[in-house]
Enzyme design. Sequence first.
Site, PDB file in Angstrom:
ATOM      1  CD1 TRP A   1      -2.602   1.845   0.488  1.00 19.88           C
ATOM      2  CD2 TRP A   1      -1.268   2.487   2.163  1.00 19.88           C
ATOM      3  NE1 TRP A   1      -2.912   3.149   0.803  1.00 19.88           N
ATOM      4  CE2 TRP A   1      -2.119   3.564   1.816  1.00 19.88           C
ATOM      5  CE3 TRP A   1      -0.329   2.675   3.190  1.00 19.88           C
ATOM      6  CZ2 TRP A   1      -2.065   4.800   2.461  1.00 19.88           C
ATOM      7  CZ3 TRP A   1      -0.271   3.903   3.834  1.00 19.88           C
ATOM      8  CH2 TRP A   1      -1.144   4.944   3.471  1.00 19.88           C
TER       9      TRP A   1
ATOM     10  CG  ASP B   1      -5.170  -1.429   8.352  1.00 18.07           C
ATOM     11  OD1 ASP B   1      -4.593  -0.942   9.346  1.00 18.07           O
ATOM     12  OD2 ASP B   1      -5.060  -0.964   7.198  1.00 18.07           O
TER      13      ASP B   1
ATOM     14  CG  ASP C   1      -7.458   2.984   9.907  1.00 19.73           C
ATOM     15  OD1 ASP C   1      -7.593   1.837   9.480  1.00 19.73           O
ATOM     16  OD2 ASP C   1      -6.945   3.903   9.225  1.00 19.73           O
TER      17      ASP C   1
ATOM     18  CG  HIS D   1      -8.748   1.874   2.165  1.00 20.13           C
ATOM     19  ND1 HIS D   1      -7.484   1.468   1.813  1.00 20.13           N
ATOM     20  CD2 HIS D   1      -8.633   2.366   3.418  1.00 20.13           C
ATOM     21  CE1 HIS D   1      -6.651   1.685   2.816  1.00 20.13           C
ATOM     22  NE2 HIS D   1      -7.326   2.220   3.800  1.00 20.13           N
TER      23      HIS D   1
ATOM     24  CE  LYS E   1      -6.170   6.062   2.947  1.00 18.12           C
ATOM     25  NZ  LYS E   1      -5.231   6.039   4.040  1.00 18.12           N
TER      26      LYS E   1
HETATM   27  C1  RNT Z   1      -3.718   2.781   4.947  1.00 23.12           C
HETATM   28  C2  RNT Z   1      -3.845   1.343   4.657  1.00 23.12           C
HETATM   29  C3  RNT Z   1      -2.716   0.467   5.100  1.00 23.12           C
HETATM   30  C4  RNT Z   1      -2.201   0.863   6.479  1.00 23.12           C
HETATM   31  C5  RNT Z   1      -1.181  -0.096   7.019  1.00 23.12           C
HETATM   32  C6  RNT Z   1      -0.458   0.494   8.193  1.00 23.12           C
HETATM   33  O1  RNT Z   1      -4.864   3.489   4.737  1.00 23.12           O
HETATM   34  O2  RNT Z   1      -5.041   0.865   5.180  1.00 23.12           O
HETATM   35  O3  RNT Z   1      -3.082  -0.854   5.055  1.00 23.12           O
HETATM   36  O4  RNT Z   1      -3.225   0.995   7.397  1.00 23.12           O
HETATM   37  O5  RNT Z   1      -0.362  -0.502   6.040  1.00 23.12           O
HETATM   38 ZN    ZN Z   2      -5.378  -1.250   5.119  1.00 20.72          ZN
END
Ligand code: RNT
Ligand code: ZN
Length: 418
Positions: free
Chosen positions: A186, A325, A295, A261, A227
């Site tokens: 990512w 996550d 998150d 996302h 994302k």
């Molecule tokens: C970020 C992504 C990714 C991160 C991690 C830390 O928006 O979700 O996966 O959260 O890699």
């Molecule tokens: Zn993620």
Amino acid sequence: MKTELVQKAYEIAKERYQAVGVNVDDVLAKLQQIAISIHCWQSDDVTGFEKLDNLGGGGIQATGNYPGKARNINELRQDIEKVLTLVGGKHRLNLHAIYGDFGDKVVDRNEIEPAHFQSWMDWAKEKGLKLDFNSTSFGHPKSGDLTLANPDKAIREFWIEHTKRSRAISEAMGKFQNDPCIMNLWIHDGSKDLTVNRYKYRQILEQSLDDIFATDYKNMKDCIEAKLFGIALESYTVGSYDFYLGYGAKKQKMVTLDTGHFHLSESIADKISALLLFTPEIMLHVSRPIRWDSDHVTILNDDITDLAKEIVRAEALQRVHIGLDYFDASINRMGAYVIGIRATQKAFLQALLEPIATLRNYEANGQYFERLALLEEAKSLPWNAVWDYFCLKNNIAVGEEYITEIQQYEKDVTAKRK
Ligand code: RNT
Ligand code: ZN
């Protein structure tokens, strides 16, 4: 909770489920096999152990300042070990490249090697955990707004090198644990304001990915995570869902679906059956967006149960990898782990307990009232008695009993971290 009570409730639930054609013992055996890839970064707010300056940023942010975050590798391992005593089943640990065992050495991202993760592999083996991995392109002086999609060759190559090394590390982990290590890619690349070069950056990203994936490995699997937008990168995301879906379908890479996302009204559950037809496997980042990709800790809600049901209905438990996550720094971090892992397991339990054969019969016969009625009734079948029994059988805290265990751990361990 009284063992007897849990057993009694389970026996009753078993009969109730039998009446709708569900064998609860089979379900429990399946739930036991579902591994969840636990994200290491909830324990320290995505800080890691580099001796470089972690600049934060990169479109993500942990909010809150609850005391007790893990400050080093030993504390992180200790925390994860505690978490594992409060969840049933065999799980995985998902590491980011910044969590290497670097000791006091300054190891830049383009210098990481399997050796920096050997102690993780040894520890994981001892604990019966398998490892997954992530390249880390955020929070570094060279991150800026563009990494793998950067027109600047020197910066781009730095990140290509980092990502190639991350794949080599994943391969070493997979080989060591005799089970493929899944590596997530990512990047935050994007633009805060209007860009007039959308095509160009995506073209560069495609070329960087082709370069990175040129080496075939046997013991690791790649996944690519899209994302909607990152903080301070609101107008444009190079690695959008269309981009990675196209890339994944064309190059047979698995796409990572992070439940935070997408547009908030978009169903992630609905994507499962479509993706499974065109990409080899799926990686999930189960999270909880509140208004945006915030998150928050995963909880048992309709989004997650719908997602679990779609996976089970597609008979795709072998093709969908479940990872978590989220990073909430405002509450007890170990508690946050346990809530999220248990919620995810509960969602899969509910999915496995669905009276699917009857529901499908109704659907095939055009009996849509009956289908809807049974779907409604199934929501309140005694799944919780099955869940409690799962916890009992796994010798872990039943129900809310884990709250006091977390409180005790806080008192004994995390509260002392100053
Ligand atoms: C970020 C992504 C990714 C991160 C991690 C830390 O928006 O979700 O996966 O959260 O890699
Ligand atoms: Zn993620």
